[in-house]
Design a protein around this motif. Structure first.
Motif, PDB file in Angstrom:
ATOM      1  N   UNK A   1      -2.922   6.859  -4.429  1.00 38.91           N
ATOM      2  CA  UNK A   1      -3.146   5.836  -3.655  1.00 38.91           C
ATOM      3  C   UNK A   1      -2.941   4.583  -3.795  1.00 38.91           C
ATOM      4  N   UNK A   2      -1.644   3.830  -3.462  1.00 40.18           N
ATOM      5  CA  UNK A   2      -2.371   2.140  -4.199  1.00 40.18           C
ATOM      6  C   UNK A   2      -2.723   1.811  -2.549  1.00 40.18           C
ATOM      7  N   UNK A   3      -3.402   0.274  -3.699  1.00 33.99           N
ATOM      8  CA  UNK A   3      -3.905  -0.889  -2.837  1.00 33.99           C
ATOM      9  C   UNK A   3      -3.504  -1.423  -3.450  1.00 33.99           C
ATOM     10  N   UNK A   4      -2.326  -3.351  -2.252  1.00 35.98           N
ATOM     11  CA  UNK A   4      -2.571  -4.060  -2.609  1.00 35.98           C
ATOM     12  C   UNK A   4      -1.742  -4.155  -4.085  1.00 35.98           C
ATOM     13  N   UNK A   5      -0.514  -2.993  -4.129  1.00 37.96           N
ATOM     14  CA  UNK A   5       0.188  -3.051  -5.135  1.00 37.96           C
ATOM     15  C   UNK A   5      -0.193  -2.753  -6.747  1.00 37.96           C
TER      16      UNK A   5
ATOM     17  N   UNK B   1       0.619  -1.028   0.436  1.00 37.27           N
ATOM     18  CA  UNK B   1      -0.292  -0.185   0.190  1.00 37.27           C
ATOM     19  C   UNK B   1       0.945   1.655  -0.392  1.00 37.27           C
ATOM     20  N   UNK B   2       0.560   2.332  -0.501  1.00 31.30           N
ATOM     21  CA  UNK B   2       1.216   3.408  -0.521  1.00 31.30           C
ATOM     22  C   UNK B   2       0.542   4.876  -0.822  1.00 31.30           C
ATOM     23  N   UNK B   3       0.743   5.655   0.132  1.00 32.13           N
ATOM     24  CA  UNK B   3      -0.172   7.058  -0.132  1.00 32.13           C
ATOM     25  C   UNK B   3       1.456   8.361   0.078  1.00 32.13           C
TER      26      UNK B   3
ATOM     27  N   UNK C   1     -10.316  -1.876  -2.891  1.00 32.15           N
ATOM     28  CA  UNK C   1      -9.452  -1.965  -1.999  1.00 32.15           C
ATOM     29  C   UNK C   1      -9.195  -0.939  -0.931  1.00 32.15           C
ATOM     30  N   UNK C   2      -8.929  -1.470   0.279  1.00 30.01           N
ATOM     31  CA  UNK C   2      -8.164   0.123   0.874  1.00 30.01           C
ATOM     32  C   UNK C   2      -6.878  -0.743   2.149  1.00 30.01           C
TER      33      UNK C   2
END
Ligand SMILES: *[C@@H]1O[C@H](CO)[C@@H](O)[C@H](O)[C@H]1NC(C)=O
Length: 283
Positions: free
Chosen positions: A116-120, A95-97, A171-172
């Motif tokens: 915003x990245x969720x689950x890659x 995950x990435x913000x 995904x969150x």
């Protein structure tokens, strides 16, 4: 909500309010002396020259929190430079913000890029101009991350709200602890006007400055019981845990998105011929 509490109890968290000493909270991770912590830990500077950029990361990993950092961006002709400031977990399904500041020629505006990245998986870019000159003084860039929202804020003004729509299949980020990272590097192959404007190395070294880091957050730790819960983070009147964009914030966010947003993936129909990502169409 039950899911979140279960998660907290299994994850060993400690709530901390950390008020900025860069020695205490961060490690310089690259740049061979180009990153510095002067003023007894109250300031951190990154620099970039032709040979290298520089960067730092937090010692702690966080799982939810309100994280503020004051940043003063590279002044003058900063074209080609990128100052990245983000939270990220590790691994292929990370995950990435992200906040990323793309420099520009003197007098031309920076671009603030968010994702915003969720689950890659990312592909959720929104870009903004700022309503002030971010090189003239320090401004506060905040990430409010709780089980319901990831809210990006600039000087307390929300600019973007990524909501938890897991019930709708989106995904969150909620179970991978993230570290804070920042780096100053050269990306003149794409950063400024799509790579048309090159870095002017005669202006090097380029310097960005950081101060007043504050993390009101749950820190993931390898030992001990969940102190996150007992310290009240998931409780009723804890500010950031339940915080949403309130009505004043909604007005401000609308103003920013109307007047300063220059790209929104949710409006990019060409890019998503199969249809926009689901979060774009959920009111
Ligand atoms: C730089 O300034 C130009 C002219 O205002 C603008 O088109 C561009 O989006 C700005 N930002 C970047 C990162 O190139």
């Amino acid at each position: 909500m039950k899911g979140f509490l279960f998660l907290l109890l299994t994850c060993s968290l400690v709530v901390v309010a950390s008020a900025g000493n860069f020695y205490q909270d961060f490690d310089i991770t690259w740049g061979d002396g180009r990153a510095k912590i002067p003023d007894n830990g109250h300031l951190l500077t990154l620099s970039l020259d032709k040979a290298s950029g520089s960067g730092f990361q937090s010692k702690s990993e966080y799982l939810f929190g309100k994280i503020d950092m004051q940043i003063k961006l590279v002044p003058g002709n900063s074209a080609g430079t990128v100052t990245a400031y983000y939270l990220s977990s590790q691994g292929p399904t990370h995950d990435e913000i992200d906040f990323e500041f793309l420099g520009n020629l003197s007098g031309d505006p920076y671009t603030l890029h968010t994702n915003v990245f969720t689950q890659g998986k990312g592909n959720r870019e929104m870009q903004f101009k700022l309503w002030f000159d971010p090189t003239e003084d320090f401004h506060t860039y905040s990430i409010l991350w709780n089980p319901g929202h990831v809210i990006f804020m600039v000087d307390g003004t929300p600019i973007r709200d990524f909501r938890n729509l897991e019930s709708k299949g989106v995904a969150f980020p909620k179970d991978q602890p993230m570290r804070i990272y920042s780096s100053l590097w050269d990306a003149d192959d794409w950063a400024t006007r799509g790579g048309l404007v090159k870095t002017d190395w005669s202006k090097a070294p380029f310097v960005a400055s950081y101060r007043n880091f504050k993390a009101d957050a749950c820190v993931a730790s390898s030992s001990g019981a969940s102190k996150c819960a007992s310290n009240g983070a998931p409780g009723s009147n804890n500010g950031w845990w339940n915080q949403e964009v309130d009505s004043t914030g909604q007005e401000r966010m609308k103003w920013v998105q109307k007047n300063y947003m220059i790209y929104n993936y949710c409006n990019d129909f060409k890019r998503f011929p199969q249809g926009l990502p689901p979060e774009c169409s959920i009111a």
